[in-house]
Structure formats: structure tokens, C-alpha cells
Design a protein around this motif. Structure first.
Motif, mmCIF file in Angstrom:
data_model
loop_
_atom_site.group_PDB
_atom_site.id
_atom_site.type_symbol
_atom_site.label_atom_id
_atom_site.label_comp_id
_atom_site.label_asym_id
_atom_site.label_seq_id
_atom_site.Cartn_x
_atom_site.Cartn_y
_atom_site.Cartn_z
ATOM 1 N N ALA A 7 31.533 45.560 20.428
ATOM 2 C CA ALA A 7 31.293 44.572 21.485
ATOM 3 C C ALA A 7 32.544 44.414 22.342
ATOM 4 N N VAL A 8 32.342 44.341 23.642
ATOM 5 C CA VAL A 8 33.430 44.154 24.593
ATOM 6 C C VAL A 8 33.737 42.653 24.675
ATOM 7 N N PRO A 9 35.006 42.241 24.536
ATOM 8 C CA PRO A 9 35.332 40.819 24.684
ATOM 9 C C PRO A 9 34.948 40.333 26.080
ATOM 10 N N MET A 10 34.279 39.195 26.135
ATOM 11 C CA MET A 10 33.795 38.650 27.400
ATOM 12 C C MET A 10 34.501 37.338 27.713
ATOM 13 N N CYS A 11 34.476 36.974 29.001
ATOM 14 C CA CYS A 11 35.053 35.704 29.425
ATOM 15 C C CYS A 11 34.235 35.158 30.593
ATOM 16 N N VAL A 12 34.437 33.882 30.865
ATOM 17 C CA VAL A 12 33.861 33.241 32.041
ATOM 18 C C VAL A 12 35.016 32.796 32.918
ATOM 19 N N VAL A 13 34.980 33.216 34.170
ATOM 20 C CA VAL A 13 35.990 32.785 35.144
ATOM 21 C C VAL A 13 35.313 31.813 36.096
ATOM 22 N N ARG A 14 35.886 30.638 36.223
ATOM 23 C CA ARG A 14 35.377 29.638 37.165
ATOM 24 C C ARG A 14 36.295 29.631 38.370
ATOM 25 N N ILE A 15 35.695 29.828 39.543
ATOM 26 C CA ILE A 15 36.419 29.745 40.806
ATOM 27 C C ILE A 15 35.750 28.635 41.594
ATOM 28 N N GLY A 16 36.456 27.542 41.769
ATOM 29 C CA GLY A 16 35.861 26.376 42.403
ATOM 30 C C GLY A 16 34.786 25.806 41.496
ATOM 31 N N TYR A 17 33.524 25.869 41.936
ATOM 32 C CA TYR A 17 32.412 25.346 41.150
ATOM 33 C C TYR A 17 31.462 26.435 40.671
ATOM 34 N N GLN A 18 31.830 27.697 40.820
ATOM 35 C CA GLN A 18 30.952 28.807 40.441
ATOM 36 C C GLN A 18 31.538 29.543 39.244
ATOM 37 N N GLY A 53 43.683 26.791 53.897
ATOM 38 C CA GLY A 53 43.292 25.582 53.177
ATOM 39 C C GLY A 53 44.022 25.476 51.848
ATOM 40 N N GLU A 54 43.320 24.933 50.876
ATOM 41 C CA GLU A 54 43.887 24.704 49.547
ATOM 42 C C GLU A 54 43.760 25.941 48.667
ATOM 43 N N GLN A 55 44.531 25.970 47.605
ATOM 44 C CA GLN A 55 44.388 27.024 46.610
ATOM 45 C C GLN A 55 43.182 26.669 45.741
ATOM 46 N N PRO A 56 42.281 27.618 45.477
ATOM 47 C CA PRO A 56 41.094 27.297 44.678
ATOM 48 C C PRO A 56 41.460 27.042 43.221
ATOM 49 N N GLU A 57 40.638 26.221 42.567
ATOM 50 C CA GLU A 57 40.813 26.004 41.132
ATOM 51 C C GLU A 57 40.236 27.219 40.414
#
Length: 94
Positions: A7-18, A53-57
Motif C-alpha cells: 500500500a502506498v502511504p496516503m495523505c490529505v492536503v487542505r488548501i483553504g477549504y478544499q 492577496g494572503e498566503q493560503p492556509e
């Protein structure tokens, strides 16, 4: 002798609200790139101007393979948002 696919290690990246699900190696690269990015808005056409603008979260979270599931066939994201599964025609306009 057949070997099981690892299994390939997976992650979730949140950029702003997505949120985006991707392999951990790609997620770390994406977060590294996004730490140098800023939002911008284009104004004008000839020549275009870009207002900074601002730097995204940006956030990275590791995910276990057993926590990743696909939607049931025929169950779209909009179905979760409808009242009693009887959508108003106005709600379906986009």
C-alpha cells in the motif's frame, strides 16, 4: 510466487477549504510548493495586473489506507445536500 502489492502511504492536503487525497510523497511536495504561494486576483486585460492577496492556509494530514472509501455508485455529493431527497429545481441550477 506472487507478492502482494504494498500500500502506498496516503495523505490529505487542505488548501483553504478544499481537501485533496494523494500519495504522501506528492502531498509533501505540494505543501512545500504552496508555502511560497500567495493568492492573487487578475484585474485588467491589456496588460493584465495581478493584485497579491494572503498566503493560503495549507495543511497536510497522513491517512491510513483503511480510512479511504469511495462513494456508493449513484450517490453523488449533491444527494447529501438535498432535503428528503426531493431537490427543488432552484437548488439544481448552477
Amino acid at each position: 510466487m506472487a507478492t502482494a502489492k504494498k500500500a502506498v502511504p496516503m495523505c490529505v492536503v487542505r488548501i483553504g477549504y478544499q481537501d485533496y487525497l494523494l500519495p504522501a510523497s506528492g502531498g509533501m511536495k505540494l505543501v512545500e510548493l504552496m508555502t511560497t504561494a500567495v493568492e492573487c486576483e487578475q484585474t485588467g486585460y491589456q496588460p493584465p495586473k495581478f493584485v497579491i492577496g494572503e498566503q493560503p492556509e495549507v495543511r497536510l494530514q497522513m491517512v491510513k489506507q483503511q480510512h479511504v472509501h469511495q462513494r456508493e455508485p449513484g450517490n453523488s455529493r449533491d444527494d447529501d445536500l438535498t432535503l428528503e431527497n426531493k431537490p427543488s429545481p432552484v437548488l439544481r441550477l448552477r
